[in-house]
Design a protein around this motif. Structure first.
Motif, PDB file in Angstrom:
ATOM      1  N   PRO A 123      12.144  -7.907   3.171  1.00  0.00           N
ATOM      2  CA  PRO A 123      11.062  -6.933   3.272  1.00  0.00           C
ATOM      3  C   PRO A 123      10.912  -6.085   2.006  1.00  0.00           C
ATOM      4  N   GLY A 124      11.940  -6.119   1.151  1.00  0.00           N
ATOM      5  CA  GLY A 124      11.893  -5.328  -0.068  1.00  0.00           C
ATOM      6  C   GLY A 124      11.376  -6.089  -1.275  1.00  0.00           C
ATOM      7  N   LEU A 125      10.672  -7.214  -1.062  1.00  0.00           N
ATOM      8  CA  LEU A 125      10.204  -8.035  -2.179  1.00  0.00           C
ATOM      9  C   LEU A 125       9.336  -7.218  -3.139  1.00  0.00           C
ATOM     10  N   GLU A 126       8.336  -6.529  -2.621  1.00  0.00           N
ATOM     11  CA  GLU A 126       7.446  -5.757  -3.494  1.00  0.00           C
ATOM     12  C   GLU A 126       8.174  -4.574  -4.125  1.00  0.00           C
ATOM     13  N   TYR A 127       9.063  -3.964  -3.373  1.00  0.00           N
ATOM     14  CA  TYR A 127       9.870  -2.874  -3.933  1.00  0.00           C
ATOM     15  C   TYR A 127      10.682  -3.385  -5.121  1.00  0.00           C
ATOM     16  N   ALA A 128      11.308  -4.565  -4.966  1.00  0.00           N
ATOM     17  CA  ALA A 128      12.095  -5.142  -6.052  1.00  0.00           C
ATOM     18  C   ALA A 128      11.202  -5.483  -7.244  1.00  0.00           C
ATOM     19  N   ARG A 129      10.014  -6.028  -6.977  1.00  0.00           N
ATOM     20  CA  ARG A 129       9.103  -6.366  -8.074  1.00  0.00           C
ATOM     21  C   ARG A 129       8.736  -5.118  -8.868  1.00  0.00           C
ATOM     22  N   PHE A 130       8.442  -4.048  -8.171  1.00  0.00           N
ATOM     23  CA  PHE A 130       8.054  -2.816  -8.856  1.00  0.00           C
ATOM     24  C   PHE A 130       9.184  -2.286  -9.734  1.00  0.00           C
ATOM     25  N   GLU A 186       0.826  -1.212   0.000  1.00  0.00           N
ATOM     26  CA  GLU A 186       0.000   0.000   0.000  1.00  0.00           C
ATOM     27  C   GLU A 186       0.858   1.259   0.000  1.00  0.00           C
ATOM     28  N   ALA A 187       1.948   1.230   0.771  1.00  0.00           N
ATOM     29  CA  ALA A 187       2.822   2.406   0.847  1.00  0.00           C
ATOM     30  C   ALA A 187       3.640   2.571  -0.426  1.00  0.00           C
ATOM     31  N   LEU A 188       4.044   1.458  -1.036  1.00  0.00           N
ATOM     32  CA  LEU A 188       4.897   1.517  -2.221  1.00  0.00           C
ATOM     33  C   LEU A 188       4.174   2.038  -3.454  1.00  0.00           C
ATOM     34  N   ARG A 189       2.872   1.966  -3.466  1.00  0.00           N
ATOM     35  CA  ARG A 189       2.127   2.409  -4.650  1.00  0.00           C
ATOM     36  C   ARG A 189       2.459   3.858  -5.024  1.00  0.00           C
ATOM     37  N   ARG A 190       2.687   4.671  -3.998  1.00  0.00           N
ATOM     38  CA  ARG A 190       2.958   6.079  -4.295  1.00  0.00           C
ATOM     39  C   ARG A 190       4.338   6.294  -4.896  1.00  0.00           C
ATOM     40  N   GLY A 194       2.410  10.527 -22.217  1.00  0.00           N
ATOM     41  CA  GLY A 194       2.960  11.242 -21.064  1.00  0.00           C
ATOM     42  C   GLY A 194       2.502  10.726 -19.719  1.00  0.00           C
ATOM     43  N   ASP A 195       1.518   9.818 -19.701  1.00  0.00           N
ATOM     44  CA  ASP A 195       1.064   9.260 -18.422  1.00  0.00           C
ATOM     45  C   ASP A 195       2.140   8.356 -17.817  1.00  0.00           C
ATOM     46  N   SER A 196       2.284   8.419 -16.504  1.00  0.00           N
ATOM     47  CA  SER A 196       3.235   7.550 -15.811  1.00  0.00           C
ATOM     48  C   SER A 196       2.608   6.183 -15.559  1.00  0.00           C
ATOM     49  N   LEU A 197       3.463   5.196 -15.375  1.00  0.00           N
ATOM     50  CA  LEU A 197       2.977   3.891 -14.949  1.00  0.00           C
ATOM     51  C   LEU A 197       2.338   4.002 -13.569  1.00  0.00           C
ATOM     52  N   ASN A 198       1.355   3.167 -13.319  1.00  0.00           N
ATOM     53  CA  ASN A 198       0.702   3.164 -12.016  1.00  0.00           C
ATOM     54  C   ASN A 198       0.488   1.735 -11.532  1.00  0.00           C
ATOM     55  N   TRP A 199      -0.156   1.625 -10.382  1.00  0.00           N
ATOM     56  CA  TRP A 199      -0.370   0.322  -9.758  1.00  0.00           C
ATOM     57  C   TRP A 199      -1.138  -0.629 -10.673  1.00  0.00           C
ATOM     58  N   GLU A 200      -2.185  -0.129 -11.300  1.00  0.00           N
ATOM     59  CA  GLU A 200      -2.995  -0.979 -12.177  1.00  0.00           C
ATOM     60  C   GLU A 200      -2.160  -1.507 -13.345  1.00  0.00           C
ATOM     61  N   ASP A 201      -1.266  -0.684 -13.881  1.00  0.00           N
ATOM     62  CA  ASP A 201      -0.403  -1.128 -14.985  1.00  0.00           C
ATOM     63  C   ASP A 201       0.484  -2.287 -14.550  1.00  0.00           C
ATOM     64  N   LEU A 202       1.103  -2.160 -13.379  1.00  0.00           N
ATOM     65  CA  LEU A 202       2.002  -3.215 -12.907  1.00  0.00           C
ATOM     66  C   LEU A 202       1.244  -4.513 -12.637  1.00  0.00           C
ATOM     67  N   GLN A 203      -0.017  -4.409 -12.226  1.00  0.00           N
ATOM     68  CA  GLN A 203      -0.815  -5.611 -11.986  1.00  0.00           C
ATOM     69  C   GLN A 203      -1.106  -6.365 -13.285  1.00  0.00           C
ATOM     70  N   LYS A 204      -1.049  -5.669 -14.405  1.00  0.00           N
ATOM     71  CA  LYS A 204      -1.291  -6.310 -15.699  1.00  0.00           C
ATOM     72  C   LYS A 204      -0.049  -7.027 -16.245  1.00  0.00           C
ATOM     73  N   GLY A 264       5.160   6.115  -9.652  1.00  0.00           N
ATOM     74  CA  GLY A 264       5.370   7.249 -10.560  1.00  0.00           C
ATOM     75  C   GLY A 264       6.801   7.760 -10.516  1.00  0.00           C
ATOM     76  N   LYS A 265       7.392   7.791  -9.303  1.00  0.00           N
ATOM     77  CA  LYS A 265       8.780   8.231  -9.165  1.00  0.00           C
ATOM     78  C   LYS A 265       9.735   7.234  -9.825  1.00  0.00           C
ATOM     79  N   MET A 266       9.454   5.945  -9.653  1.00  0.00           N
ATOM     80  CA  MET A 266      10.269   4.921 -10.311  1.00  0.00           C
ATOM     81  C   MET A 266      10.210   5.079 -11.822  1.00  0.00           C
ATOM     82  N   ASP A 267       9.002   5.328 -12.341  1.00  0.00           N
ATOM     83  CA  ASP A 267       8.816   5.485 -13.779  1.00  0.00           C
ATOM     84  C   ASP A 267       9.584   6.700 -14.297  1.00  0.00           C
TER      85      ASP A 267
END
Length: 487
Positions: free
Chosen positions: A434-441, A150-154, A336-346, A157-160
């Protein structure tokens, strides 16, 4: 009479000596028997050469690109569940297979605890006098709220945006690149930005240069003599820590002046959060924890990204599957749109490909635990103090678990996926990374920007197997030739 008394006394003395002799040697025999019994209850195996043990065999398997061979060969020779050895100067037992992984992961802080070679505490000294494992536990508690999904979702956009910038700077308008240093640059700059809001290129470079020496020394032989990798690592650690302390001091001032946000990153959180006793961390220890985060945030993910490029270059049909999935996502977005949570889920196929890459080229091949009590496992005795090793590659490359283990097959990770405790690139149990989701993103963001821009080919077609030292390293950092997609 005197002669009789003397004879009786002498008889008593001889009897006493005989009794002592019997008692002494009986005890000795019993002790030897007890020792032999205890040794017979230990897992089967051998300890190798004096002092060195089997460490060279262990390292040699990695240098040859097959770290799993050390474990699988001994499983076939001694036991499929657990065997005894001697690694990094310590008596050790290697727990094998999914059952071994499950046992160690499930008994964290009950029968076993994390253990690091003694050199780690010299590279990461703590002013609190607590051990590296105690500091690791504190850090995990602190990271929980920042690294949950939940926290990583924000951060997506910065990663993108960071990926967009670094691909423009390091990849575009080039015909040839070397992947590993570019992947490290991506993951390191991203970690600096998200963990400590460090974005200035000069400041990042001041951290990066000694950081490379530091990272390469973590598993070096702990000989602190001038010119040795371990000595260079200790010096580099001091340089990086000094730079981080200056960043921390400035952040403290900015927080007081309202120029920084209490919730902007992990650094602010560390400065403003006290422990259960109301004590705040010292700047030195915050620097040490940020340093550990930067290492974790850079190395394993950069290795995964590099080998993703390697396998996509070798396997055109796999590349096409990833490309088609990423293009479908891109077409669904406005320019110009950034990647978001829904994109990564696809990105389900892309993540299956990344998982298969991490199975074949596992970034962290295994780690150590220590027995904190005597216990039995599979009929064998494990003494308190024994070091315990679990190997990710021993399940990842086991043909009984993954048929045709050298074949690249992302379908292994579709549907129900692998059986529990068989695919463990991030560990498991309470100490799962603890960084599993961070690494996935960050891996998925990297893959998106890579394939939407280029096709590519390896410049060393028959590069042979990679080297594991201690992480997988492709030949010469994986030089590739780029073929940009038509715009």
């Amino acid at each position: 009479m005197e002669v009789m008394v003397f004879c009786v006394s002498l008889s008593c003395i001889l009897a006493g000596l005989l009794s002592l002799h019997h008692l002494f040697f009986t005890k000795k025999d019993k002790s030897a028997a007890a020792a032999a019994t205890a040794a017979s209850l230990l897992p089967p195996g051998k300890t190798g050469w004096p002092l060195v043990g089997e460490s060279l065999h262990f390292l040699w398997a990695g240098w040859k690109g097959h770290p799993e061979k050390f474990v699988l060969d001994r499983m076939a020779k001694y036991s499929s569940s657990v065997f005894r050895t001697h690694l990094v100067g310590e008596k050790a037992a290697v727990f094998c297979g999914a059952s071994g992984n499950k046992f160690l992961f499930s008994n964290e802080n009950k029968l076993v605890r994390v253990w690091f070679p003694s050199g780690i505490d010299r590279i990461f000294p703590s002013s609190t006098r607590s051990s590296s494992e105690e500091e690791a536990v504190k850090l995990r508690r602190m990271l929980h709220n920042f690294l949950k999904t939940e926290a990583l979702r924000r951060y997506i956009g910065k990663m993108d945006h960071m990926a967009q910038t670094l691909f423009v700077e390091g990849w575009e308008n080039k015909t040839e690149v070397v992947v590993l240093p570019l992947a490290k640059d991506f993951t390191f700059r991203l970690a600096c930005k998200l963990f400590a809001s460090v974005e200035d290129p000069q400041q990042v470079d001041r951290l990066s240069k000694p950081f490379n020496l530091l990272a390469s020394s973590l598993f070096a032989i702990p000989i602190d003599l001038p010119g040795t990798p371990f000595n260079k690592g200790i010096k580099a650690s001091k340089i990086v820590r000094q730079e981080l302390v200056s960043i921390i001091k400035q952040r403290r001032i900015d927080l007081a002046d309202g120029k920084a946000s209490p919730t902007q990153d992990i650094l602010s959180h560390m400065l403003l959060t006290s422990d259960e006793d109301g004590e705040f961390m010292q700047e030195f220890d915050i620097a040490d924890k940020i340093l550990g985060l930067l290492i974790g945030g850079r190395d394993s993910a950069s290795v995964a990204c590099t080998f993703i490029v390697k396998y996509l270059a070798e396997l055109p049909h796999i590349y096409d599957g990833v490309y088609n999935e990423q293009m479908d996502i891109l077409k669904s977005k406005s320019p110009g749109d950034s990647l978001n949570w829904e994109d990564l889920q696809k990105m389900k196929y892309s993540w299956s490909v990344a998982c298969e890459v991490m199975r074949l080229a596992t970034p962290v091949t295994g780690t150590f635990r220590e027995a904190i009590a005597d216990f039995s496992y599979k009929g064998y005795s494990i003494p308190k103090g024994f070091k315990l090793y679990w190997s990710a590659t021993a399940t990842h490359k086991n043909p009984e678990i993954f048929p045709e283990p050298e074949k690249f097959d992302p379908s292994r990770f579709q549907g129900a996926g692998p059986a529990p405790y068989t695919f463990v690139p991030f560990g498991g149990g309470p100490r799962m990374c603890p960084g599993l989701e961070y690494a996935r993103f960050e891996i998925l963001v990297f893959m998106h920007h890579l394939v939407k821009r280029f096709k590519f080919a390896k410049m060393i077609p028959n590069d042979g197997e990679f080297v594991v030292d201690p992480m997988p390293i492709p030949a010469k950092g994986l030089p590739i030739r780029l073929f940009p997609h038509p715009k």
